[in-house]
Design an enzyme around this catalytic site. Structure first.
Site, PDB file in Angstrom:
ATOM      1  N   LYS A 156       7.495  17.007-115.711  1.00  0.00           N
ATOM      2  CA  LYS A 156       8.512  17.824-115.073  1.00  0.00           C
ATOM      3  C   LYS A 156       8.400  17.709-113.558  1.00  0.00           C
ATOM      4  O   LYS A 156       7.323  17.363-113.059  1.00  0.00           O
ATOM      5  CB  LYS A 156       8.428  19.281-115.526  1.00  0.00           C
ATOM      6  CG  LYS A 156       7.050  19.846-115.811  1.00  0.00           C
ATOM      7  CD  LYS A 156       5.994  19.746-114.740  1.00  0.00           C
ATOM      8  CE  LYS A 156       6.360  20.335-113.411  1.00  0.00           C
ATOM      9  NZ  LYS A 156       5.330  20.060-112.359  1.00  0.00           N
ATOM     10  N   ASP A 188       8.263  21.174-108.581  1.00  0.00           N
ATOM     11  CA  ASP A 188       6.857  21.114-108.969  1.00  0.00           C
ATOM     12  C   ASP A 188       6.340  22.457-109.478  1.00  0.00           C
ATOM     13  O   ASP A 188       5.594  22.504-110.461  1.00  0.00           O
ATOM     14  CB  ASP A 188       6.017  20.652-107.779  1.00  0.00           C
ATOM     15  CG  ASP A 188       4.567  20.415-108.158  1.00  0.00           C
ATOM     16  OD1 ASP A 188       4.317  19.619-109.081  1.00  0.00           O
ATOM     17  OD2 ASP A 188       3.687  21.031-107.544  1.00  0.00           O
TER      18      ASP A 188
END
Length: 378
Positions: free
Chosen positions: A123, A207
Site C-alpha cells: 500500500k 504511507d
C-alpha cells in the site's frame, strides 16, 4: 513453528470475518516470487516462512542485490533475476509480492496479472481511482488474487474488537479518531523514497494515512463514505504539489459517522485509535504494528463521565486481550495462500474490494489536498 525463538504459534487462523479456520501451513502449491529487494520484503519473507510458505525467487534491477537479498533472508535454492520481467516469465512461480514504490505499482500489477500471477501489492496501491479500478477489473477477468499488504487486517484483535463493538452496552460507533506518525530526520528526508515526489507522490497520506482510512472502513463495514476532505495547513516537502509530510483529514459517512485523522513524518512515533459511540469509548495504542506479536489488546471505557462532585472521572476501563495464533503478517500470507489454493471467487472479490475502497478514499483525499482542501463527494 517457533517464531523469533520465543513463542510457538498454532495453525488456526481467523478468516476475513473473524471466525477461526484450521489451515494447512506446509503447503508448497503457492510459489512466490518477490519483485524488488526492498527492506519491507525482508519482513515479509520472514512472515511467509512463518505461514509455511517458501518464497522461490527474487528479482532486482541489479542481480547482485537480488543475490544478497536471497542470502540474507535465507531463501534456500531461490532463483535470482536481474529484471522483473524475467521473474514474471518464470513458469515455476504462480504468485508475486510487489513492494515497489507506489509510482511503479500500476505498471507491474498489470504485467503480473497478464502473466497469470496472483498478487500481494504494498500500500498505497496507486495514485488514482481510475488506476485501482482498472487493476481490480483486470485481476477479476484473469481469475487471479489481488490483495494489498495491510497486515493489521489479519490480526485476531479485529475479531475480538468487533464483538465488543456489537454489544448493546457500547452502542453505535459514531466517530473514530486516529493518528499514525513518526519522526523522519534529515537522513530520512534526503534518502528515503517516501520523501521522493516521483516515487511516492502521496507522501505521508499514502504511507501512514492509508491505515487510518482502512481502520475506519473496517469499522463501518466497508460502506463507502459520503464525502471527505483534507484540512487546511497540510505541510509538504519543499512546498511542492506532492510529497505530503503532514496532514489532517476528515471523512464522513451517512448518519453523521466520521473519521478524523492526522498522519505525519514530523512527529514522534504514534499509532492510536479512539472509537466513540453513543455510550462508550474504545482505545488502541498500537493499531498498525502490535506492541507484542503474540497478542494484542484494546481498552473499553464504559459509562464515561464524572463523579457527583465532578472531582474525578467515573469511567470504568476494561482491557480486552486477543491472542494471535500467528503474527499478523504471517496470518496475511496464510490468508493469501488459502485464496490462491481455493480460488474462492467471493472471498477474492471481498479482499480486492477492501483494497479498492480504501484506495478510492485515499485518492479522493489526495485530490482534496491538491485543490485547496476542497470537499470531494462519492
Amino acid at each position: 513453528f517457533t517464531f523469533s525463538g520465543e513463542q510457538t504459534f498454532a495453525t488456526s487462523l481467523p478468516d476475513s470475518k473473524g471466525s477461526k479456520t484450521r489451515v494447512q501451513l506446509q503447503t508448497m502449491s503457492v510459489k512466490i516470487g518477490i519483485i524488488s529487494a526492498a527492506n519491507i520484503a525482508k519482513k515479509n519473507v520472514r512472515a511467509m516462512k512463518a505461514a509455511g510458505l517458501e518464497p522461490v525467487a527474487v528479482a532486482s534491477r541489479k542481480i547482485e542485490k537480488a543475490q544478497e537479498f536471497a542470502k540474507e533472508t535465507e531463501m534456500k535454492d531461490a532463483k535470482v533475476f536481474g529484471s522483473y520481467d524475467e521473474l514474471l516469465a518464470c513458469p515455476d512461480i504462480n504468485a508475486v509480492y510487489i513492494p515497489l514504490p507506489t509510482s511503479l505499482h500500476t505498471e507491474w500489477v498489470k504485467k503480473a496479472v497478464a502473466a497469470g500471477k496472483n498478487i500481494v501489492v504494498e500500500k498505497p496501491i496507486c495514485l488514482t481511482a481510475a488506476e485501482v479500478n482498472e487493476m481490480v477489473s483486470l485481476a477479476e477477468q484473469a481469475g487471479v488474487v489481488l490483495m494489498d499488504g495491510t497486515m493489521f487486517m489479519h490480526n485476531q484483535r479485529l475479531s475480538e474488537l468487533r464483538a465488543a463493538l456489537n454489544t448493546e452496552e457500547f452502542g453505535k460507533p459514531q466517530r473514530v479518531a486516529s493518528n499514525f506518525s513518526f519522526y523522519g530526520n534529515e537522513e530520512f528526508i534526503s534518502t528515503n523514497i517516501r520523501s521522493n515526489e516521483e516515487l511516492e507522490p502521496l507522501g505521508c497520506l499514502g504511507d501512514l494515512g492509508w491505515y487510518c482510512v482502512r481502520f475506519a472502513m473496517w469499522l463501518y463495514d466497508f460502506e463507502m463514505p459520503v464525502k471527505c476532505w483534507t484540512n487546511p495547513g497540510a505541510r509538504r516537502y519543499d512546498g511542492k504539489p506532492g510529497n505530503l509530510r503532514e496532514c489532517s483529514c476528515t471523512v464522513e459517512w451517512s448518519d453523521n459517522r466520521r473519521l478524523d485523522f492526522v498522519c505525519s513524518f514530523d512527529w514522534a512515533f504514534t499509532q492510536t485509535v479512539t472509537i466513540t459511540s453513543t455510550k462508550g469509548i474504545i482505545t488502541l495504542d498500537d493499531f498498525v504494528l502490535p506492541n507484542d506479536e503474540t497478542h494484542s489488546d484494546f481498552v473499553v471505557h464504559s459509562t464515561p463521565g464524572l463523579n457527583k462532585l465532578a472531582t474525578a472521572t467515573s469511567t470504568q476501563q476494561t482491557t480486552k486481550v486477543a491472542k494471535n495464533t500467528l503474527p499478523q503478517e504471517a496470518a496475511m500470507w496464510a490468508c493469501f495462500a488459502k485464496l490462491v489454493e481455493s480460488k474462492d471467487t467471493a472471498a477474492m472479490k471481498d479482499w480486492s474490494a477492501k483494497m479498492q475502497k480504501t484506495q478510492l478514499v485515499v485518492s479522493a483525499l489526495n485530490e482534496s489536498s491538491l485543490n485547496g482542501s476542497s470537499v470531494v463527494t462519492f
